[in-house]
Motif scaffolding. Structure first.
Motif, PDB file in Angstrom:
ATOM      1  N   PRO A  45       0.823  -1.214   0.000  1.00  0.00           N
ATOM      2  CA  PRO A  45       0.000   0.000   0.000  1.00  0.00           C
ATOM      3  C   PRO A  45       0.857   1.264   0.000  1.00  0.00           C
ATOM      4  O   PRO A  45       1.993   1.251   0.474  1.00  0.00           O
ATOM      5  N   GLN A  81      -4.658   2.963  -1.467  1.00  0.00           N
ATOM      6  CA  GLN A  81      -5.135   2.502  -0.161  1.00  0.00           C
ATOM      7  C   GLN A  81      -6.181   1.387  -0.311  1.00  0.00           C
ATOM      8  O   GLN A  81      -7.063   1.225   0.529  1.00  0.00           O
ATOM      9  N   GLN A  82      -6.069   0.634  -1.394  1.00  0.00           N
ATOM     10  CA  GLN A  82      -7.034  -0.450  -1.614  1.00  0.00           C
ATOM     11  C   GLN A  82      -6.976  -1.464  -0.476  1.00  0.00           C
ATOM     12  O   GLN A  82      -5.935  -1.653   0.157  1.00  0.00           O
ATOM     13  N   SER A  83      -8.073  -2.164  -0.280  1.00  0.00           N
ATOM     14  CA  SER A  83      -8.129  -3.162   0.789  1.00  0.00           C
ATOM     15  C   SER A  83      -7.245  -4.371   0.436  1.00  0.00           C
ATOM     16  O   SER A  83      -6.867  -4.575  -0.734  1.00  0.00           O
ATOM     17  N   VAL A  84      -6.972  -5.165   1.464  1.00  0.00           N
ATOM     18  CA  VAL A  84      -6.200  -6.397   1.260  1.00  0.00           C
ATOM     19  C   VAL A  84      -6.955  -7.331   0.311  1.00  0.00           C
ATOM     20  O   VAL A  84      -6.365  -7.959  -0.570  1.00  0.00           O
ATOM     21  N   LEU A  85      -8.285  -7.391   0.499  1.00  0.00           N
ATOM     22  CA  LEU A  85      -9.079  -8.284  -0.360  1.00  0.00           C
ATOM     23  C   LEU A  85      -8.940  -7.894  -1.830  1.00  0.00           C
ATOM     24  O   LEU A  85      -8.722  -8.740  -2.697  1.00  0.00           O
ATOM     25  N   ARG A  86      -9.017  -6.572  -2.115  1.00  0.00           N
ATOM     26  CA  ARG A  86      -8.892  -6.149  -3.527  1.00  0.00           C
ATOM     27  C   ARG A  86      -7.518  -6.466  -4.068  1.00  0.00           C
ATOM     28  O   ARG A  86      -7.358  -6.862  -5.220  1.00  0.00           O
ATOM     29  N   ARG A  87      -6.493  -6.311  -3.203  1.00  0.00           N
ATOM     30  CA  ARG A  87      -5.129  -6.632  -3.653  1.00  0.00           C
ATOM     31  C   ARG A  87      -5.013  -8.132  -3.965  1.00  0.00           C
ATOM     32  O   ARG A  87      -4.364  -8.543  -4.929  1.00  0.00           O
ATOM     33  N   CYS A 118     -12.507 -14.482   6.444  1.00  0.00           N
ATOM     34  CA  CYS A 118     -11.911 -13.433   7.281  1.00  0.00           C
ATOM     35  C   CYS A 118     -10.572 -13.868   7.869  1.00  0.00           C
ATOM     36  O   CYS A 118      -9.612 -13.088   7.905  1.00  0.00           O
ATOM     37  N   LEU A 162      -7.974 -13.436   5.376  1.00  0.00           N
ATOM     38  CA  LEU A 162      -7.641 -12.019   5.141  1.00  0.00           C
ATOM     39  C   LEU A 162      -6.656 -11.528   6.203  1.00  0.00           C
ATOM     40  O   LEU A 162      -5.727 -10.770   5.911  1.00  0.00           O
ATOM     41  N   SER A 163      -6.846 -11.992   7.436  1.00  0.00           N
ATOM     42  CA  SER A 163      -5.943 -11.580   8.512  1.00  0.00           C
ATOM     43  C   SER A 163      -4.524 -12.057   8.244  1.00  0.00           C
ATOM     44  O   SER A 163      -3.547 -11.321   8.463  1.00  0.00           O
ATOM     45  N   ALA A 192      -3.111  -9.872   5.519  1.00  0.00           N
ATOM     46  CA  ALA A 192      -2.782  -8.515   5.973  1.00  0.00           C
ATOM     47  C   ALA A 192      -1.460  -8.513   6.732  1.00  0.00           C
ATOM     48  O   ALA A 192      -0.593  -7.646   6.519  1.00  0.00           O
TER      49      ALA A 192
END
Ligand code: FES
Length: 616
Positions: free
Chosen positions: A130, A135-141, A155, A158-159, A162
Motif C-alpha cells: 500500500p 489505499q485499496q483493501s487487502v481483499l482487492r489486492r 476473514c 484475510l488476517s 494482511a
C-alpha cells in the motif's frame, strides 16, 4: 424380557442381549458383529447361518430355513431366528468383511490423466504494497494478484494476508478455481522450508466396495490407494435392501461417512501427509449410494416411477459428509443420468473415453446391478438391469464375494478339474469369476445343456471320466464338486443345478439389457468397436468365459477390454482435469436412459437370454 446370547467366533466371545421381537441378526448388527446379510435379512441368501446351543432356544423354525440348513436343528438363519431362551451362538469364521478381489481391483492402480488443469491450484500471490496513493483493501489486492475479481476469501485468511503484507512477505495460496474461493493460505516459505502441497482425494462408493485414491494434483501421481467392503453391507447387499433399511432407520448415512473419514485418514497416513492438507475431494457412486451419502431419502427410487431426489452434479463443503480434510475443502459429485445409472457410470465413461470415440461401443459395469451404456461420439443410450447378487455370490450355495480362498478360476485339463483360489489358499467358496468359468467349462463339455440342465452322461472321453466322479447329488439335485476341501460349512464346495439357474437369471438380465440397447442404437454385435468391462468383476472375468456363457454378445474376444476401476479413475479425473466437469455434463446431456421395467422387448429378450448359447 430380554434374552442373553453368548456369541462365539474365531475372533472373540461376547454376550449380546436380544430384545423382544428382535431377530438374532438384528441383535448382532446392533452390537457391531458383521455377519454377512446380503439379502437384508429376508431369508433368501442363506449367508447368515449360525449354530445354536441348545437348538430349541432358537424358537420356531421358519420354512425358508430348510433350504439352507438341511435337517440339522442346530443350524439356523440368524435373520429368521427369534430366540426364546438364553443360548450360545457360534458364528462362521468370517464375521468381518475381508478384502475382496473387487477390492483388489478397485484398490489397485488407476490411470490418471497426465494433462489437464486441476480444479484447485497452488498460486503464489505477490500483493502490491500500500501507498498513500493506493489505499485499496487487502481483499482487492488479493483479487487483483489472483486475477479473479470475484474470489471469495474468509476473514481468517484475510488476517493472514494482511499480516504478511505488512511484513513484506509473499503468500502461498490454494484456490478453488470453480467457486472461486481461497481454500488455504500461508506465508511463502523460505528456501529451507517445505511449501504447501496440492492434494485431492477421490472415492468410488460401490454398493459392495468403497475405493479411495489420494492424488497429488501437481504431479497427477496417485500417492496412496485403499479399499474395503462398504460398511453398509451389513444392512443388505443390493440397493433395494439398503433403501428399505434406510427407511427403517438404519444408520446408513453415518456408516458411509465414518468409513470415508477412516479411509481418508488411512490414505493420508500411507502417503505421509496430514489429511487436513487435502484441499479437495470428488466422489462417485450409484445414485442410491450418493443419496445415502448426502442423507437424502432414496425411497422414491425403490418404486415406479423411480424418482431420484438428485442426479445433478453438486459441490458441497467436504465437512458436510464429515471428510477430515482442510476446513475449507469442497467435495464435488459429478452428475448422474437417472435413479439407476449414476455418477459412477458417468465416471466410467469419462475414463474410458467411450463418449468421444467414433462408431458404437458398449460399456458394461456389473455389480449387484448391471449398468450398460451403448454408443459413442454421436450419442449414448443407457439402461440398468437388476442382475441380482449372484455374481457377488449371494444366491449361490457356496458363493461369496472375491475373498481369500474363493475359487476364482476353473478349467479342465484332461480328466482333471483345475481350480485356482484368491490368495492361493485352500478353497472355501466360489466367487463370480469362478462361477462364470465353471459354467463355461460345463457348457463346453456339454455337461450343462442350453437350457441349463445338468446332463452328466453327455460328456465323452477324459471329460466323461472326470464328471463320473465329480457330479454328485446334493439335496436332490445334481452338482459339480469343485473341491473336497474346507467350505464354510465343512462340506465339499459344489456348484449345484440351482446355482446354474441363478447364473442364467443374472446373465439373462444383462444380456437382455444389452440387446435392448443394441436395438435402440440400431446396431448388430459385429458393429461394436469395443466392449468395455468395468468394475472388479469386469476386470477379472475371462472374456472367453463371459462370451461362452452368453453374458456378452458374440464378438471377437479381442474387442472385450477390461478397464478396471474406471469409476475410481473417473473420480480422480474430476480432481486433476477441470474440463472433466463439463464433459461429465455433456455425457449426461447426450445419454438417453431406457427404463426396462415396462419394456416388452426386454421381457422377450430376457426369456431368450436365459438360455445358454448353443455349442459351436
Ligand atoms: S438369509 Fe439371513 S441375511 Fe440373508
Amino acid at each position: 424380557m430380554s434374552i442373553t446370547a453368548t456369541i462365539i467366533s474365531d475372533h472373540r466371545q461376547d454376550t449380546v442381549e436380544v430384545g423382544d421381537d428382535e431377530s438374532l441378526l438384528g441383535a448382532l448388527q446392533r452390537t457391531g458383529w458383521h455377519l454377512p446379510a446380503p439379502c437384508g435379512g429376508t431369508g433368501r441368501c442363506g449367508k447368515c447361518l449360525v449354530a445354536l446351543d441348545p437348538p430349541e432356544a432358537g424358537g420356531t423354525r421358519s420354512p425358508e430355513e430348510d433350504r439352507f440348513t438341511g435337517d440339522d436343528p442346530a443350524r439356523r438363519l440368524a435373520c429368521r431366528t427369534y430366540p426364546v431362551a438364553d443360548l450360545t451362538v457360534t458364528l462362521p469364521g468370517r464375521v468381518t468383511p475381508p478384502a475382496s478381489a473387487d477390492t483388489l481391483a478397485k484398490g489397485g492402480g488407476i490411470e490418471v490423466p497426465t494433462s489437464g488443469k486441476p480444479v484447485v491450484v497452488l498460486e503464489r500471490l505477490r500483493l502490491n504494497a500500500p501507498t498513500l496513493e493506493d489505499q485499496q483493501s487487502v481483499l482487492r489486492r488479493m483479487r487483483a494478484a489472483a486475477g479473479m475479481d470475484d474470489l471469495r476469501v474468509a476473514c481468517e485468511h484475510l488476517s493472514v494476508a494482511a499480516a504478511a503484507l505488512e511484513a513484506g512477505a509473499e503468500l502461498d495460496t490454494i484456490i478453488d478455481t470453480d467457486e472461486p474461493a481461497l481454500v488455504a493460505i500461508e506465508r511463502a516459505p523460505d528456501r529451507t522450508e517445505a511449501g504447501m502441497r496440492l492434494l485431492g482425494v477421490a472415492f468410488d462408493i460401490g454398493t459392495t466396495t468403497v475405493a479411495g485414491y489420494l492424488v497429488d494434483l501437481g504431479s497427477h501421481d496417485v500417492l496412496a490407494s485403499c479399499s474395503e467392503a462398504n460398511a453398509q453391507g451389513d444392512y443388505g447387499a443390493d440397493v433395494i435392501t439398503r433403501i428399505t433399511a434406510y427407511g427403517a432407520g438404519a444408520p446408513l448415512h453415518e456408516a458411509i461417512c465414518e468409513q470415508l473419514a477412516s479411509l481418508t485418514r488411512q490414505l493420508a497416513r500411507d502417503a505421509d501427509v496430514r489429511s487436513e492438507e487435502i484441499a479437495t475431494a470428488a466422489i462417485v457412486g450409484n445414485t442410491t449410494m450418493i443419496h445415502l451419502l448426502l442423507d437424502l431419502d432414496p425411497s422414491p427410487m425403490s418404486r415406479a416411477p423411480f424418482m431420484p431426489v438428485l442426479t445433478e452434479g453438486v459441490t458441497v463443503p467436504a465437512s458436510d459428509v464429515c471428510l477430515p480434510l482442510h476446513p475449507k475443502a469442497t467435495l464435488r459429485i459429478p452428475p448422474g443420468v437417472s435413479a439407476y445409472v449414476g455418477t459412477d457410470i458417468v465416471a466410467d465413461l469419462l475414463s474410458s473415453g467411450m463418449d468421444r470415440h467414433p462408431g458404437v461401443s458398449l460399456l458394461v459395469d456389473i455389480g449387484t446391478n448391471g449398468e450398460i451404456v451403448c454408443g459413442g461420439e454421436d450419442g449414448l443410450v443407457a439402461c440398468s438391469t437388476a442382475a441380482g447378487p449372484a455374481f457377488e455370490g449371494a444366491t449361490i450355495r457356496h458363493g461369496s464375494g472375491g475373498v481369500a480362498g474363493a475359487i476364482n478360476h476353473v478349467r479342465r485339463e484332461g480328466a482333471t478339474l483345475v481350480i485356482e483360489t484368491i490368495g492361493g489358499v485352500a478353497p472355501k467358496s466360489i466367487c463370480g469369476t469362478g462361477l462364470m468359468d465353471a459354467v463355461a467349462v460345463l457348457l463346453a463339455d456339454g455337461v450343462v445343456d442350453e437350457t441349463g440342465r445338468f446332463d452328466a452322461d453327455a460328456a465323452t472321453g477324459e471329460a466323461a471320466e472326470l464328471y463320473r466322479e465329480r457330479i454328485v447329488e446334493v439335496d436332490g439335485e445334481p452338482a459339480l464338486v469343485l473341491a473336497d476341501g474346507e467350505s464354510a460349512h465343512g462340506e465339499p464346495i459344489v456348484l449345484t443345478q440351482g446355482d446354474v439357474r441363478q447364473v442364467q437369471l443374472a446373465k439373462g438380465a444383462i444380456a437382455a439389457g444389452i440387446r435392448v440397447l443394441l436395438d435402440e442404437a440400431g446396431v448388430e454385435p459385429s458393429d461394436l468397436q469395443a466392449i468395455y468391462l468395468a468394475g472388479g468383476f469386469g476386470t477379472y472375468v475371462r472374456p472367453l468365459a463371459a462370451l461362452r456363457v452368453g453374458l456378452l454378445p458374440d464378438v471377437d474376444p479381442e474387442r472385450v477390454v477390461a478397464v478396471g476401476n474406471a469409476a475410481g479413475a473417473g473420480a480422480a479425473r474430476v480432481l486433476v482435469d477441470r474440463a472433466s466437469g463439463e464433459e461429465a455434463q455433456t455425457i449426461v446431456d447426450s445419454c438417453r436412459y431406457i427404463e426396462l421395467s415396462g419394456s416388452a422387448a426386454f421381457q422377450t429378450f430376457y426369456m431368450e437370454e436365459m438360455m445358454f448359447p448353443a455349442p459351436e
